[in-house]
Design a protein around this motif. Structure first.
Motif, PDB file in Angstrom:
ATOM      1  N   GLU A 158       0.831  -1.211   0.000  1.00 31.64           N
ATOM      2  CA  GLU A 158       0.000   0.000   0.000  1.00 31.64           C
ATOM      3  C   GLU A 158       0.864   1.260   0.000  1.00 31.64           C
ATOM      4  O   GLU A 158       0.573   2.232  -0.715  1.00 31.64           O
TER       5      GLU A 158
ATOM      6  N   ARG B 271       0.991   4.085  -3.024  1.00 33.02           N
ATOM      7  CA  ARG B 271       0.713   5.507  -2.793  1.00 33.02           C
ATOM      8  C   ARG B 271       1.861   6.378  -3.295  1.00 33.02           C
ATOM      9  O   ARG B 271       1.642   7.439  -3.896  1.00 33.02           O
TER      10      ARG B 271
ATOM     11  N   ASN C 267       1.476   9.123  -6.392  1.00 35.96           N
ATOM     12  CA  ASN C 267       1.818  10.526  -6.165  1.00 35.96           C
ATOM     13  C   ASN C 267       2.893  11.007  -7.144  1.00 35.96           C
ATOM     14  O   ASN C 267       2.781  12.076  -7.753  1.00 35.96           O
TER      15      ASN C 267
ATOM     16  N   VAL D 174      -5.273   2.787  -0.256  1.00 36.60           N
ATOM     17  CA  VAL D 174      -4.454   3.203  -1.398  1.00 36.60           C
ATOM     18  C   VAL D 174      -4.962   4.514  -1.982  1.00 36.60           C
ATOM     19  O   VAL D 174      -4.181   5.429  -2.252  1.00 36.60           O
ATOM     20  N   TRP D 175      -6.279   4.635  -2.156  1.00 34.11           N
ATOM     21  CA  TRP D 175      -6.847   5.807  -2.824  1.00 34.11           C
ATOM     22  C   TRP D 175      -7.419   6.831  -1.863  1.00 34.11           C
ATOM     23  O   TRP D 175      -7.815   7.921  -2.288  1.00 34.11           O
TER      24      TRP D 175
END
Length: 387
Positions: free
Chosen positions: A221, A225, A229, A314-315
């Motif tokens: 995770e 991320r 990004n 994650v989102w």
């Protein structure tokens, strides 16, 4: 951690703007004869080829070249490389390029002294490698595959219309890899995006399995991320060093086996894409992007809790008030938006797939899967959703 595991990764990484300075010292550990491999000429346009050749000459190496490695390296190229290794008594294979060049180099390393047909032995029957292995090293120019830090080798047999992958034991890993994010700047935007999604897919393939509380899932995770990004930044500014360096390291971590420890794993998206690639020669990451959303929508109900976690962790989606099914769909929807942000294809038609290819791709795909064990009919259903 649900399953016992042994972890060992022998690849030495030199990372950063001055990492090429370490090549000369490493070359001293190998014999005089080097096979230099690269793709279709971008390393010459960028000036990297001249830098590497100067270092090889300075180290008093005899250099044999194999150029023109395809984005989906072919078995015929592998056989040509194996011939060059034998005829020139090569001591080190130096791959300068992306994952395709490195994959082919590893394939050559195990095949050069193989008795019998390497394709049948190593990519079909998955036999142990019991012959001499030629050491491999790499100078990476495109982030995505993670091939710079693992034993994987994906090769396309054009005569058989098969694209097969094999993860060899760690003794086939590159002995060292040089990772300078600046070398990835010359990659076209489409290829950069394709590499980013290849990395994302590697992470998803490992993540979407298991129902235990596994430390590896938390690592996955975090890497996802970071990748998301940095991808947003890189799509706006492709020469942002921080973003490109993060992407490069995410790619290496994403398939150096640390993100798969004690995990069941899936890999069906990759198996489907391999056969799409065998029929169309499409960019690997682009093929993965087309398959991923329909595939995950197809299997989500079988691993619903992990897909809910994907949406949240994650989102960053607030799933309060949603059903599990709605939450899972929102996470997959965020993945679809990520693919659009990367400006990657969303249909098989865009990759050159024709309707008559669908059953051929489905029937030649290696069946498997994580939360749902896929059959050829299941794979065909997913392909129709992708079309």
């Amino acid at each position: 951690m649900k399953f016992d595991f042994t972890y060992y990764n022998p690849t030495k990484i030199y990372f950063g703007k001055n990492s090429l300075e370490n090549l000369s010292g490493e070359l001293a550990n190998y014999g005089k004869n080097v096979l230099l491999m690269y793709g279709k000429g971008s390393v010459k346009k960028s000036g990297l080829y001249d830098k590497v050749v100067d270092i090889l000459k300075g180290a008093d190496k005899n250099v044999v070249e194999l150029s023109g490695i395809k984005s989906n390296p072919s078995y015929s190229q592998l056989k040509e490389g194996a011939r060059l290794v034998r005829e020139n008594d090569v001591d080190l294979i130096l791959a300068v390029g992306g994952g395709s060049v490195i994959d082919c180099a590893k394939g050559i390393s195990v095949s050069a002294y193989c008795e019998g047909d390497p394709w049948e032995r190593y990519w079909v029957n998955f036999e142990d490698v019991n012959n001499k292995i030629v050491p491999v090293a790499s100078v990476l120019t495109m982030a995505g595959t993670g091939s710079e830090m693992n034993g994987g080798s994906v090769i396309t047999n054009e005569e058989k219309t098969l694209k097969n992958g094999r993860v060899f034991p760690s003794n086939v890993n590159p002995k060292f890899s040089i990772l300078n994010p600046e070398y990835t700047y010359t990659v076209p935007k489409y290829q950069m995006a394709s590499g980013i999604f290849d990395t994302m897919s590697h992470l998803c393939e490992q993540y979407f399995s298991g129902d235990d509380d596994n430390t590896t899932d938390y690592i996955l995770e975090g890497v996802m991320r970071s990748l998301i990004n940095s991808a947003k930044t890189a799509m706006k500014d492709s020469e942002n060093y921080e973003a490109r360096s993060n992407i490069m390291w995410c790619a290496a971590i994403g398939l150096n086996t640390v993100t798969g420890l004690s995990k069941e794993q899936d890999w069906e998206v990759h198996m489907i894409e391999h056969q799409i690639g065998a029929y169309t020669d499409c960019a690997h990451g682009a093929g993965l992007a087309v398959v991923s959303v329909p595939y995950y929508m197809y299997i989500a109900k079988y691993g619903i809790d992990k897909f809910v976690r994907f949406a949240k962790n994650v989102w960053g989606i607030n799933t309060d008030g949603m059903t599990k099914e709605q939450a899972a769909e929102s996470g997959i929807g965020a993945l679809a938006e990520f693919i659009k942000m990367l400006e990657l294809p969303v249909s098989l038609r865009e990759l050159g797939v024709t309707e008559d290819m669908l059953p051929k791709i489905a029937n030649s795909t290696v069946p498997g899967g994580g939360y749902k064990k896929m059959s050829a009919d299941d794979i065909l259903n997913v392909l129709k959703e992708c079309f």
